[in-house]
Design an enzyme around this catalytic site. Structure first.
Site, PDB file in Angstrom:
ATOM      1  N   ASP A 147       0.811  -1.222   0.000  1.00  0.00           N
ATOM      2  CA  ASP A 147       0.000   0.000   0.000  1.00  0.00           C
ATOM      3  C   ASP A 147       0.844   1.272   0.000  1.00  0.00           C
ATOM      4  O   ASP A 147       0.581   2.198  -0.786  1.00  0.00           O
ATOM      5  CB  ASP A 147      -0.915  -0.025   1.232  1.00  0.00           C
ATOM      6  CG  ASP A 147      -1.631   1.283   1.462  1.00  0.00           C
ATOM      7  OD1 ASP A 147      -2.769   1.422   1.006  1.00  0.00           O
ATOM      8  OD2 ASP A 147      -1.042   2.171   2.118  1.00  0.00           O
ATOM      9  N   ALA A 183      -4.910   2.683  -0.007  1.00  0.00           N
ATOM     10  CA  ALA A 183      -4.863   2.068  -1.336  1.00  0.00           C
ATOM     11  C   ALA A 183      -5.361   0.631  -1.279  1.00  0.00           C
ATOM     12  O   ALA A 183      -6.121   0.178  -2.153  1.00  0.00           O
ATOM     13  CB  ALA A 183      -3.446   2.130  -1.901  1.00  0.00           C
ATOM     14  N   ASP A 184      -4.928  -0.108  -0.267  1.00  0.00           N
ATOM     15  CA  ASP A 184      -5.417  -1.475  -0.074  1.00  0.00           C
ATOM     16  C   ASP A 184      -6.928  -1.495   0.114  1.00  0.00           C
ATOM     17  O   ASP A 184      -7.645  -2.286  -0.512  1.00  0.00           O
ATOM     18  CB  ASP A 184      -4.773  -2.084   1.173  1.00  0.00           C
ATOM     19  CG  ASP A 184      -3.476  -2.817   0.875  1.00  0.00           C
ATOM     20  OD1 ASP A 184      -3.404  -3.492  -0.161  1.00  0.00           O
ATOM     21  OD2 ASP A 184      -2.547  -2.721   1.690  1.00  0.00           O
ATOM     22  N   MET A 185      -7.420  -0.649   1.013  1.00  0.00           N
ATOM     23  CA  MET A 185      -8.834  -0.698   1.359  1.00  0.00           C
ATOM     24  C   MET A 185      -9.715  -0.218   0.203  1.00  0.00           C
ATOM     25  O   MET A 185     -10.791  -0.778  -0.042  1.00  0.00           O
ATOM     26  CB  MET A 185      -9.078   0.126   2.620  1.00  0.00           C
ATOM     27  CG  MET A 185      -8.333  -0.454   3.824  1.00  0.00           C
ATOM     28  SD  MET A 185      -8.315   0.628   5.260  1.00  0.00           S
ATOM     29  CE  MET A 185      -9.995   0.414   5.821  1.00  0.00           C
ATOM     30  N   GLY A 188      -9.923  -3.050  -2.185  1.00  0.00           N
ATOM     31  CA  GLY A 188     -10.862  -4.041  -1.694  1.00  0.00           C
ATOM     32  C   GLY A 188     -12.308  -3.644  -1.937  1.00  0.00           C
ATOM     33  O   GLY A 188     -13.149  -4.468  -2.305  1.00  0.00           O
TER      34      GLY A 188
END
Length: 411
Positions: A147, A183-185, A188
């Site tokens: 991220d 960025a990860d979330m 997702g």
């Protein structure tokens, strides 16, 4: 069975955050999510503590709250798909599932015969979602990444932090990452939306498809108005700290005893704000009456407002501004946030039962449905908790076969 996705089965080959965040959303929506983990180790975030989940007497291992925050409501099955036997188990599970989500580097699962083209033959309706750093195509497709890398590459960090002209080289200045792995979330969340859209299309076509989700793509999409503003003007946006590039006043003000966020997003609110602070003349001033004027003349307006706001307490200003309908609020830590009456009323904190006994705290899904309400019934699973049940009941594997596979380290 009355949840939106209670008819959907998901094979979850993800770990860390972006993939598990996606599959947790699907589990919240009612899908049966079968999380495949490495025997003996599991998702590496199980060890990302402290803080740790509470341990009951006799429990063999302790998992981190990081893992718990992204894996509630799932079933854990341990399978080593580096082995031929493990690969066959995953193929058999994929044949019974509607969705498969994975976040390995490009080409990794294909080397094990578990790529999209390998699995679609037996299950043409399979929706196969791949989450990677850079996507399935392009010169960077084989690179690893986390991220933090994508917050930097995407330009998001260039927008976050105190402005150079205010802080220069002082401590705390310069670009900053978000306090959570945004960025990860975001990836997702986009992946969850893409999967539900693919399910809707499958209802009409009968066909599955391959979804290619990249953290870099999603981080750039999160740039939103700032990114589009650059593309249209060619002017690189700068950092404004806690201020807003397109609205004034829209920032944190120091008060007599603390700080207060004031968010004035239009001319009507500006007039109300000026009335509430006892300066209606500012709203009548031609320099400040319109949004564009306040942007152009922010350096003249903001010092005036800062002096006014410092003259009274946070509580007093909040009462006056809320009475005038002006959006404002405190800067809370988590203790204050979860103690807020509105947060308590909305039931944001939930305590989920654990199979080992006791409960674990969790954040309720923010998705609220009138006809199909969500109510997660279980916390994060113990590593391998559901291996026998899923492989025995769902795949019809005999007990003696399961004993043999466990002895060989396959499960």
């Amino acid at each position: 069975m009355n949840k939106p996705l209670s008819h959907i089965r998901v094979l979850d080959l993800t770990r860390v955050l972006a993939g598990p965040w996606c599959t947790q959303n699907l589990a919240d929506l009612g899908a049966e999510v079968i999380k495949v983990e490495r025997p003996g180790a599991g998702d590496e975030t199980r060890g990302w503590g402290p803080p740790w989940m509470p341990v009951e007497a006799g429990q063999e291992r302790q998992d981190s709250t990081y893992y718990a925050s992204t894996n509630r409501g799932k079933k854990s099955v341990t399978v080593d798909f580096a082995t031929s036997e493990g690969q066959e188990i995953v193929r058999r599970m994929a044949a019974t599932c509607d969705v498969l989500v994975e976040n390995y580097k490009v080409g990794t699962l294909a080397r094990f015969g578990l790529g999209y083209e390998d699995l679609r033959a037996a299950n043409p309706g399979l929706i196969y979602c791949s989450v990677t750093g850079y996507g399935q195509t392009g010169p960077y497709r084989h690179r690893p990444g986390y991220d933090f890398v994508f917050q930097g590459m995407s330009g998001l960090m260039s927008l976050t932090g105190e402005p150079d002209d205010a802080c220069g080289e002082c401590e705390g200045g310069g670009p900053q990452k978000f306090g959570v792995a945004v960025a990860d979330m975001t990836t997702g969340l986009y992946a969850s939306l893409a999967i539900t859209a693919a399910l809707a299309w499958r209802e009409r076509s009968g066909l599955g498809q391959h979804i290619d989700m990249a953290l870099l793509d999603c981080a750039l999409a999160l740039g939103s108005n700032q990114a589009v503003g650059y593309l249209a003007s060619g002017k690189v946006p700068r950092r404004y700290g806690n201020a807003h590039p397109n609205a004034v006043p829209y920032q944190v003000f120091a008060t007599q005893d603390g700080k207060l966020i004031v968010a004035v997003g239009n001319d009507g609110l500006f007039a109300s704000y000026c009335e509430a602070i006892g300066r209606p003349d500012l709203a009548a001033d031609a320099r400040f009456a319109g949004v564009s004027g306040r942007l152009v003349n922010r350096d003249a307006l903001l010092p005036l407002l800062a002096d006014i706001m410092r003259a009274d307490t946070t509580a007093a200003w909040r009462a006056r501004l809320e009475a005038a309908g002006v959006p404002c609020g405190p800067i809370n830590d988590f203790a204050q946030a979860f103690d807020d009456p509105q947060v308590r009323h909305r039931g944001i904190r939930v305590d989920l039962p654990l199979s080992t006994g006791g409960t674990c705290p969790a954040i309720a899904s923010p998705m609220r449905f009138s006809a199909t309400p969500l109510d997660c019934q279980s916390g994060p699973p113990v590593l391998g908790e559901h291996t026998e049940a899923v492989l025995g009941d769902s795949l019809g594997m005999a007990p003696e076969d399961l004993i043999s596979l466990r002895a060989a380290g396959v499960i």
